[in-house]
Every structure is written in structure tokens, then in C-alpha cells.
Design a protein around this motif. Structure first.
Motif, PDB file in Angstrom:
ATOM      1  N   ARG A   1     -24.582  77.014  -4.345  1.00 18.07           N
ATOM      2  CA  ARG A   1     -26.157  77.213  -4.025  1.00 18.07           C
ATOM      3  C   ARG A   1     -26.686  75.816  -3.360  1.00 18.07           C
ATOM      4  NH1 ARG A   1     -30.915  75.758  -5.783  1.00 18.07           N
ATOM      5  NH2 ARG A   1     -29.780  74.319  -7.527  1.00 18.07           N
ATOM      6  N   ILE A   2     -26.382  74.925  -4.158  1.00 12.62           N
ATOM      7  CA  ILE A   2     -26.642  73.590  -3.574  1.00 12.62           C
ATOM      8  C   ILE A   2     -26.567  73.261  -2.312  1.00 12.62           C
ATOM      9  CG2 ILE A   2     -26.356  71.025  -4.029  1.00 12.62           C
ATOM     10  CD1 ILE A   2     -26.697  71.443  -7.267  1.00 12.62           C
ATOM     11  N   ARG A   3     -25.002  73.466  -2.019  1.00 14.73           N
ATOM     12  CA  ARG A   3     -24.427  73.292  -0.818  1.00 14.73           C
ATOM     13  C   ARG A   3     -25.138  74.022   0.377  1.00 14.73           C
ATOM     14  NH1 ARG A   3     -23.242  69.751   2.498  1.00 14.73           N
ATOM     15  NH2 ARG A   3     -22.398  68.718   0.638  1.00 14.73           N
ATOM     16  N   THR A   4     -25.598  75.355   0.173  1.00 15.14           N
ATOM     17  CA  THR A   4     -26.026  76.225   0.905  1.00 15.14           C
ATOM     18  C   THR A   4     -27.452  75.581   1.096  1.00 15.14           C
ATOM     19  OG1 THR A   4     -24.991  78.188   0.145  1.00 15.14           O
ATOM     20  CG2 THR A   4     -26.946  78.408   1.254  1.00 15.14           C
ATOM     21  N   GLU A   5     -28.269  75.140   0.220  1.00 13.52           N
ATOM     22  CA  GLU A   5     -29.700  74.684   0.478  1.00 13.52           C
ATOM     23  C   GLU A   5     -29.466  73.215   1.091  1.00 13.52           C
ATOM     24  OE1 GLU A   5     -33.624  73.692  -2.281  1.00 13.52           O
ATOM     25  OE2 GLU A   5     -31.648  74.351  -3.081  1.00 13.52           O
ATOM     26  N   ILE A   6     -28.542  72.443   0.987  1.00 14.43           N
ATOM     27  CA  ILE A   6     -28.231  71.129   1.780  1.00 14.43           C
ATOM     28  C   ILE A   6     -28.108  71.592   3.232  1.00 14.43           C
ATOM     29  CG2 ILE A   6     -26.646  69.300   2.289  1.00 14.43           C
ATOM     30  CD1 ILE A   6     -26.465  69.144  -0.749  1.00 14.43           C
TER      31      ILE A   6
ATOM     32  N   GLU B   1     -25.081  67.370  -6.618  1.00 16.38           N
ATOM     33  CA  GLU B   1     -23.890  67.866  -5.976  1.00 16.38           C
ATOM     34  C   GLU B   1     -22.708  66.950  -6.537  1.00 16.38           C
ATOM     35  OE1 GLU B   1     -21.918  69.898  -2.055  1.00 16.38           O
ATOM     36  OE2 GLU B   1     -22.694  67.983  -1.866  1.00 16.38           O
ATOM     37  N   GLU B   2     -23.069  65.747  -6.494  1.00 17.09           N
ATOM     38  CA  GLU B   2     -21.865  64.828  -6.890  1.00 17.09           C
ATOM     39  C   GLU B   2     -21.765  64.736  -8.321  1.00 17.09           C
ATOM     40  OE1 GLU B   2     -20.960  59.881  -6.614  1.00 17.09           O
ATOM     41  OE2 GLU B   2     -22.866  60.683  -5.362  1.00 17.09           O
ATOM     42  N   ARG B   3     -22.992  64.874  -9.052  1.00 13.21           N
ATOM     43  CA  ARG B   3     -22.997  64.875 -10.588  1.00 13.21           C
ATOM     44  C   ARG B   3     -22.145  66.157 -10.970  1.00 13.21           C
ATOM     45  NH1 ARG B   3     -24.052  60.562  -9.610  1.00 13.21           N
ATOM     46  NH2 ARG B   3     -26.072  59.216 -10.505  1.00 13.21           N
ATOM     47  N   LEU B   4     -22.475  67.320 -10.283  1.00 19.24           N
ATOM     48  CA  LEU B   4     -21.757  68.709 -10.690  1.00 19.24           C
ATOM     49  C   LEU B   4     -20.337  68.527 -10.567  1.00 19.24           C
ATOM     50  CD1 LEU B   4     -24.510  71.123  -9.669  1.00 19.24           C
ATOM     51  CD2 LEU B   4     -23.907  70.582 -12.013  1.00 19.24           C
TER      52      LEU B   4
ATOM     53  N   GLU C   1     -19.325  76.220 -10.424  1.00 19.53           N
ATOM     54  CA  GLU C   1     -18.968  76.544  -9.042  1.00 19.53           C
ATOM     55  C   GLU C   1     -20.274  77.196  -8.362  1.00 19.53           C
ATOM     56  OE1 GLU C   1     -15.331  78.348  -9.158  1.00 19.53           O
ATOM     57  OE2 GLU C   1     -14.243  76.473  -9.166  1.00 19.53           O
ATOM     58  N   ASP C   2     -20.856  78.092  -9.007  1.00 15.68           N
ATOM     59  CA  ASP C   2     -21.912  78.902  -8.531  1.00 15.68           C
ATOM     60  C   ASP C   2     -23.173  77.627  -8.178  1.00 15.68           C
ATOM     61  OD1 ASP C   2     -20.652  81.286  -8.669  1.00 15.68           O
ATOM     62  OD2 ASP C   2     -21.506  81.846 -10.571  1.00 15.68           O
TER      63      ASP C   2
ATOM     64  N   ALA D   1     -38.394  71.092  -4.225  1.00 16.84           N
ATOM     65  CA  ALA D   1     -37.073  70.507  -4.212  1.00 16.84           C
ATOM     66  C   ALA D   1     -36.172  71.675  -5.040  1.00 16.84           C
ATOM     67  CB  ALA D   1     -36.800  69.403  -5.048  1.00 16.84           C
ATOM     68  N   ALA D   2     -34.955  71.900  -4.781  1.00 15.86           N
ATOM     69  CA  ALA D   2     -34.371  72.966  -5.364  1.00 15.86           C
ATOM     70  C   ALA D   2     -34.516  72.879  -6.997  1.00 15.86           C
ATOM     71  CB  ALA D   2     -32.689  72.962  -5.015  1.00 15.86           C
ATOM     72  N   ASP D   3     -34.200  73.820  -7.683  1.00 21.41           N
ATOM     73  CA  ASP D   3     -34.327  73.830  -9.287  1.00 21.41           C
ATOM     74  C   ASP D   3     -33.340  72.910  -9.812  1.00 21.41           C
ATOM     75  OD1 ASP D   3     -35.045  77.291  -9.456  1.00 21.41           O
ATOM     76  OD2 ASP D   3     -36.396  75.524  -9.226  1.00 21.41           O
ATOM     77  N   GLU D   4     -33.194  71.990 -10.579  1.00 21.15           N
ATOM     78  CA  GLU D   4     -32.465  71.003 -11.113  1.00 21.15           C
ATOM     79  C   GLU D   4     -31.372  71.779 -11.892  1.00 21.15           C
ATOM     80  OE1 GLU D   4     -34.194  68.228 -13.793  1.00 21.15           O
ATOM     81  OE2 GLU D   4     -35.478  67.558 -12.260  1.00 21.15           O
ATOM     82  N   ALA D   5     -29.980  71.291 -11.690  1.00 25.58           N
ATOM     83  CA  ALA D   5     -28.899  71.937 -12.374  1.00 25.58           C
ATOM     84  C   ALA D   5     -28.964  72.081 -13.800  1.00 25.58           C
ATOM     85  CB  ALA D   5     -27.840  71.087 -12.314  1.00 25.58           C
TER      86      ALA D   5
END
Length: 397
Positions: free
Chosen positions: A300-305, A275-278, A295-296, A134-138
Motif C-alpha cells: 500500500r505504501i509503495r503504491t502511494e509513493i 517503508e524502510e521501518r516496515l 507485506e500488505d 499523509a497516508a495512515d501510519e503503519a
């Protein structure tokens, strides 16, 4: 004393071999039973008649004659007990035919089974065996002084919670592929039949090519086809294609990606929650620096999704539509060299003669191969027949 006991003791009474008590019982029954009295009188008369008869001497060669007759009876019994080889030969021949037939059938089935077992994977692209982590946590905080914008690790859903909340699909995800090498009599007719069957089954032809090869015997067609077929029609389609010609090679493969699919699906849902929390944090951010960082991270999260969703869609496509690679080559007959320009009756007869000779040679080769390969089984069967015969002979004596 009853009548049966009386009859048993008549001879003993006449020979005076009964004791006093037995004699008394015997005589009482004799005086009281008329039937037994008549039996006793008849026995006495027979004995008196036998005493009055003159004894005849046996012939001088009686023993020799009796011995010869006994030996003759023994020889006749031996002749009767001789093995009926015709019967047992017929049984052995029948067993041989059965074993040969079973071996031919089983060898054909085992060949198909081995081809299915020695399978290799044919896929469109390289797929990861395990899903990426899983992607690194925010970041827990955007800035040291903005603790009110922290994202709790507990807010990220685990695999189990995602599955419970979103109802992750429990159907197994299996990718099926096959590769066939087919030799046919008519290339054009075979490809046309495959196209019609695939379209009726709800599939499509992904790609195909056709080429012509020139040899000393003439020109022949060959080519490749890649077909996509619904997974529930995969086995039926394979069976149908194998009936269109001679199979020179067959390989199939299955790849169960259920675990990897579930992992990636859970990762997508976790990333969407992050993404929703951010986005909620972004609405409350006041500093420009914090806004840029958020925003960065969102980018990153949207690209990974998007990448993971693309992988899931690709897997869904491979699961829903199985892939079959087919190599088709038109058959060239070994006896085509005898075909003249002007085909007439004699040339047809010659070609038929050559074909039949070839078939006979192939049949004889197959019979020799089957007999030699099954020789241990035949020997065991013959031994069993011999044992059964010996047991039968022993009990018959």
C-alpha cells in the motif's frame, strides 16, 4: 551735518521751516563746504528766476482736452489687452493633440492590461489545490504479543525535519499558461515562423491541426497549435507571437503550487521512511500472519509513493515547460468582392480607392470616439487655461 542732509534741508531753510539748532548746523555746513554753498546759490537763483517769470493762464478747453487724451490712452490699453485668440487657439489645439495621443496609447495599453487581468486557467489535467493528507501510519504493532516490532510515531519525519534532512528545493513552483487568438495574412508562413522560434527557444510543438473553411468569398485556412516552451522564455514567446498578426483574444494564467508541491514531497519522504521501518520489522517478524500484514502495508505504501512521485513529475513538467494554446485564422479582406478574374489597372485602382475610403471612415470614427471619451479632460484643461489667463490678466494690471 553731511552733504546729503544739507541737500535735503535746502528747501526747508529757504522756506524758514528749520528750528534754531537745525539752522545753526545748516549754516555751519554752508560756510565750511564749497560744493554745498554752490548748490545753495543755484537753488536761490532758480527760485528768484521762477518768481520773476510771468504766469500763463491755461487754455479754456484744457480740462476737456486732457480728459480726451486720458480716455484715448485707456482705449489703447484695452486694445493691447485684448485676448490673442489665435495664440490660445494654437495652445488649445496642441493640448488636444497631446491628450488624444496619450489617450490612444493608454487605451491600447489598458486593453492589453485588461486582457492579462481577465485570465483563465488552461491546464492539461485537473490538479489538486491542496495535497492529500499523509497516508495512515503503519500499525503500532503487528500483533498483541509482538511489542518489540512497534513503530514509534517519532520515527516518522515531519515536514520541517524532511526539509532540513533532504534539502527540499526552495524555488517557487509556478505553472504558466496562455491562450491566444490570432488573425494573420498568411497562415502557412505564421505557423512556420512559430515552429522555428519555439525550436530555437528550446521548446516543442505538442500538437497542431490545420483546416480549410469555404465561404462566399473563397477558401481560408485556420487551425490550432499547442506549444510547450521553457518557463524562462514564456513572456518573450508571447510577445513574439503577438507581433505576427492581429490579436483577437488573449488570456494568461499562473498557478503557484509551491505549497502543495512541498506537502506532497514531504509525504513521499515520510512514506519512504515508513517503508524502510516496515522492511526492518519484516526482517524480524516470525509469524506468518505478521509477515502478511507487513507485506500488505508495504504494498500500500509503495503504491502511494509511486502515485505521489508521478504527481510531482507531472508538476515539474508543467513548471519547467509553460503551455501556450494558439488559435490561428487567416484574414479575409472585406473588399475582396471587387476583385475580378482578370486583375488590371482599373480594378487595382478601384480596390485601392475602396481601401482608402474604409481607412478614412475608420480613422474618423476613432477620432470622434477619442474626442467624446476625453471630453471631460478637455473641458478641465480649457477651464485651467481660462483660470491661468485671468490670473495673468489680473497681475498684468
Amino acid at each position: 551735518m553731511n552733504c546729503n542732509e544739507f541737500n535735503e534741508k535746502i528747501s526747508l531753510y529757504i522756506d524758514n521751516q528749520l528750528n534754531d539748532m537745525q539752522k545753526k548746523e545748516f549754516e555751519q555746513h554752508l560756510n565750511s563746504c564749497d560744493k554745498c554753498k554752490n548748490d545753495y546759490k543755484q537753488m536761490v537763483q532758480i527760485l528768484e528766476f521762477a518768481r520773476d517769470c510771468e504766469q500763463e493762464e491755461l487754455p479754456s478747453n484744457y480740462k476737456a482736452t486732457l480728459r480726451e487724451k486720458l480716455e484715448e490712452c485707456q482705449r489703447n490699453n484695452v486694445k493691447k489687452k485684448r485676448i490673442n485668440w489665435k495664440k490660445y487657439s494654437a495652445i488649445a489645439a496642441g493640448l488636444l493633440v497631446i491628450v488624444t495621443s496619450v489617450s490612444l496609447l493608454s487605451s491600447s495599453d489598458m486593453k492589453q492590461y485588461d486582457e492579462a487581468e481577465n485570465k483563465s486557467s488552461y491546464e492539461y489535467g485537473t490538479m489538486d489545490s491542496n495535497a492529500n493528507q499523509a497516508a495512515d501510519e503503519a500499525p503500532k504493532s503487528i500483533a498483541p504479543n509482538t511489542k518489540k516490532f512497534e513503530i514509534s510515531p517519532n520515527s516518522v519525519a515531519t515536514n520541517d525535519s524532511i526539509q532540513e534532512k533532504y534539502g527540499l528545493e526552495k524555488r517557487r513552483k509556478v505553472i504558466e499558461n496562455a491562450n491566444l487568438s490570432l488573425e494573420v495574412d498568411n497562415f502557412d508562413k505564421t505557423t512556420s515562423d512559430i515552429v522555428i522560434y519555439v525550436e530555437k527557444s528550446g521548446g516543442f510543438i505538442e500538437s497542431s491541426n490545420e483546416q480549410i473553411r469555404t465561404t462566399s468569398r473563397g477558401k481560408t485556412k485556420y487551425g490550432d497549435m499547442v506549444i510547450r516552451i521553457p518557463s524562462d522564455q514564456f513572456r518573450h514567446t508571447l510577445t513574439y507571437i503577438k507581433t505576427l498578426g492581429q490579436i483577437n483574444g488573449s488570456e494568461s494564467a499562473t498557478n503557484d503550487i509551491t505549497g502543495s508541491y512541498m506537502d506532497v514531497d514531504s509525504e513521499v519522504k515520510n512514506l519512504k521512511i515508513q517503508e524502510e521501518r516496515l522492511r526492518e520489522v519484516l526482517k524480524k517478524a516470525e509469524k506468518v500472519e505478521d509477515i502478511l500484514k507487513i507485506e500488505d502495508e508495504l504494498k500500500r505504501i509503495r503504491t502511494e509513493i509511486n502515485q505521489k512521485i508521478g504527481r510531482l513529475k507531472n508538476w515539474d513538467d508543467l513548471v519547467d515547460l509553460s503551455t501556450i494554446y494558439i488559435n490561428i485564422e487567416q484574414r479575409q479582406y472585406s473588399d475582396e468582392y471587387i476583385k475580378p478574374e482578370n486583375d488590371n489597372m482599373w480594378s487595382k485602382a478601384k480596390r485601392g480607392f475602396v481601401q482608402n475610403i474604409n481607412k478614412i471612415i475608420v480613422a474618423l470614427q476613432n477620432i470622434i470616439i477619442v474626442v467624446i471619451s476625453n471630453l471631460p479632460t478637455i473641458i478641465v484643461i480649457m477651464i485651467l487655461i481660462l483660470i491661468i489667463y485671468l490670473i495673468y490678466k489680473k497681475f498684468r494690471k
